[in-house]
Structure formats: structure tokens, C-alpha cells
Write a protein that holds these residues in place. Structure first.
Motif, mmCIF file in Angstrom:
data_model
loop_
_atom_site.group_PDB
_atom_site.id
_atom_site.type_symbol
_atom_site.label_atom_id
_atom_site.label_comp_id
_atom_site.label_asym_id
_atom_site.label_seq_id
_atom_site.Cartn_x
_atom_site.Cartn_y
_atom_site.Cartn_z
ATOM 1 N N UNK A 56 -12.716 7.771 -0.769
ATOM 2 C CA UNK A 56 -13.287 9.042 -0.318
ATOM 3 C C UNK A 56 -14.083 9.779 -1.390
ATOM 4 N N UNK A 57 -14.338 9.126 -2.527
ATOM 5 C CA UNK A 57 -15.067 9.809 -3.595
ATOM 6 C C UNK A 57 -16.030 8.844 -4.274
ATOM 7 N N UNK A 58 -17.241 9.295 -4.504
ATOM 8 C CA UNK A 58 -18.252 8.466 -5.160
ATOM 9 C C UNK A 58 -18.080 8.614 -6.676
ATOM 10 N N UNK A 59 -17.113 7.854 -7.227
ATOM 11 C CA UNK A 59 -16.785 7.977 -8.643
ATOM 12 C C UNK A 59 -16.816 6.641 -9.389
ATOM 13 N N UNK A 60 -17.129 5.560 -8.693
ATOM 14 C CA UNK A 60 -17.195 4.249 -9.325
ATOM 15 C C UNK A 60 -15.852 3.543 -9.456
ATOM 16 N N UNK A 61 -14.766 4.177 -9.026
ATOM 17 C CA UNK A 61 -13.440 3.555 -9.098
ATOM 18 C C UNK A 61 -13.072 2.946 -7.747
ATOM 19 N N UNK A 62 -12.455 1.777 -7.789
ATOM 20 C CA UNK A 62 -11.929 1.220 -6.544
ATOM 21 C C UNK A 62 -10.563 1.849 -6.272
ATOM 22 N N UNK A 63 -10.095 1.679 -5.051
ATOM 23 C CA UNK A 63 -8.825 2.272 -4.640
ATOM 24 C C UNK A 63 -7.970 1.211 -3.959
ATOM 25 N N UNK A 64 -6.686 1.506 -3.826
ATOM 26 C CA UNK A 64 -5.802 0.590 -3.120
ATOM 27 C C UNK A 64 -4.614 1.331 -2.538
ATOM 28 N N UNK A 65 -3.942 0.675 -1.614
ATOM 29 C CA UNK A 65 -2.701 1.193 -1.042
ATOM 30 C C UNK A 65 -1.601 0.179 -1.324
ATOM 31 N N UNK A 66 -0.475 0.682 -1.776
ATOM 32 C CA UNK A 66 0.760 -0.103 -1.836
ATOM 33 C C UNK A 66 1.512 0.251 -0.566
ATOM 34 N N UNK A 67 1.997 -0.767 0.164
ATOM 35 C CA UNK A 67 2.715 -0.478 1.400
ATOM 36 C C UNK A 67 3.837 -1.487 1.600
ATOM 37 N N UNK A 68 4.871 -1.039 2.295
ATOM 38 C CA UNK A 68 6.007 -1.909 2.613
ATOM 39 C C UNK A 68 6.187 -1.971 4.110
ATOM 40 N N UNK A 69 6.627 -3.153 4.569
ATOM 41 C CA UNK A 69 6.879 -3.395 5.991
ATOM 42 C C UNK A 69 8.352 -3.719 6.209
ATOM 43 N N UNK A 70 8.813 -3.513 7.425
ATOM 44 C CA UNK A 70 10.142 -4.006 7.793
ATOM 45 C C UNK A 70 10.173 -5.505 7.543
ATOM 46 N N UNK A 71 11.247 -6.000 6.964
ATOM 47 C CA UNK A 71 11.401 -7.431 6.737
ATOM 48 C C UNK A 71 10.755 -7.931 5.451
ATOM 49 N N UNK A 72 10.195 -7.016 4.623
ATOM 50 C CA UNK A 72 9.531 -7.462 3.387
ATOM 51 C C UNK A 72 10.471 -7.454 2.188
ATOM 52 N N UNK A 73 11.764 -7.274 2.430
ATOM 53 C CA UNK A 73 12.776 -7.259 1.360
ATOM 54 C C UNK A 73 12.475 -6.225 0.295
ATOM 55 N N UNK A 74 11.786 -5.141 0.662
ATOM 56 C CA UNK A 74 11.499 -4.070 -0.279
ATOM 57 C C UNK A 74 10.339 -4.336 -1.213
ATOM 58 N N UNK A 75 9.764 -5.523 -1.168
ATOM 59 C CA UNK A 75 8.630 -5.854 -2.034
ATOM 60 C C UNK A 75 7.353 -5.328 -1.401
ATOM 61 N N UNK A 76 6.661 -4.385 -2.075
ATOM 62 C CA UNK A 76 5.444 -3.837 -1.464
ATOM 63 C C UNK A 76 4.267 -4.802 -1.517
ATOM 64 N N UNK A 77 3.397 -4.677 -0.526
ATOM 65 C CA UNK A 77 2.115 -5.375 -0.499
ATOM 66 C C UNK A 77 1.076 -4.466 -1.139
#
Length: 119
Positions: A56-77
Motif C-alpha cells: 500500500x505504499x510506494x517506497x521500494x520495499x516488498x511486503x509479506x504476510x505470515x499466516x497459519x492455518x488449521x492443521x499446520x502444526x503451528x508452523x506459519x506460511x
């Protein structure tokens, strides 16, 4: 008098059944949202089967989301969005997403991340 008790019991069972359906429907799904420094927004809405991240910002930095799903044993994607300002990256569909965390990827310093947002 026995008929009156049966009618009342039937009404209670019907009311509980309606409540159970209402709270298990997608309309009752929790919306998760996370953002950081007006540069990134991460979210999972509706049935919560996908995660998404907006740059959402024109700053030259990339962005990412860390997310967890049911059944992922707590390890985020991690889902990266390297497309630049105004772009969105969306995960594939899967089990319910229960945690999202928006992050800004920085080259020469630690990444900046929001707190983990959970359902």
C-alpha cells in the motif's frame, strides 16, 4: 399441562438449532486484518480459506504476510508480494486461516512486522 411443556421444550430445541446454524455459517466467520506503517495490509475474510497481502505504499520495499492455518502444526506460511505499490498477492485456498501478520521486507535492517492477529 403435559402438552404445554412439550410445546415449550420444542421451542427451546428449535431456538438452539437456529443459534447453532447461525454461528457455524460463513456469515459468522471472523475477519482477520493486520497492517504496518501504512505500507502493508494482510488479511483473511469470509470463510478464511485464503490469506492476502496488499502493498500500500510506494517506497521500494516488498511486503509479506505470515499466516497459519488449521492443521499446520503451528508452523506459519509466508506469502510475499514483490509486485510493488498497489498490488495484491493471494494464497491458494486451504484450511481455515487463524493468524495473519503483516510485514515489510527491509534490505539492511530487521523486517518491520505488526503483531500477530488471531481468531
Amino acid at each position: 399441562m403435559a402438552r404445554s411443556k412439550m410445546v415449550t421444550a420444542g421451542k427451546v430445541v428449535a431456538a438452539l438449532s437456529v443459534a447453532a446454524v447461525a454461528f457455524s455459517s460463513p456469515a459468522a466467520a471472523l475477519n482477520l486484518s493486520s497492517s504496518k506503517d501504512d505500507a502493508v495490509r494482510a488479511y483473511s475474510y469470509g470463510t478464511n480459506t485464503r490469506a492476502a497481502v496488499d502493498d500500500t505504499k510506494q517506497d521500494g520495499n516488498s511486503v509479506y504476510v505470515r499466516y497459519s492455518r488449521n492443521g499446520s502444526n503451528g508452523t506459519p506460511y509466508t506469502l510475499h508480494n514483490k509486485g510493488g505499490a498497489g498490488t495484491t498477492a493471494t494464497s491458494g485456498s486451504g484450511n481455515k486461516v487463524w493468524m495473519v501478520q503483516a510485514c515489510i521486507s527491509l534490505d539492511w535492517s530487521p523486517d518491520r512486522c505488526d503483531s500477530e492477529r488471531t481468531s
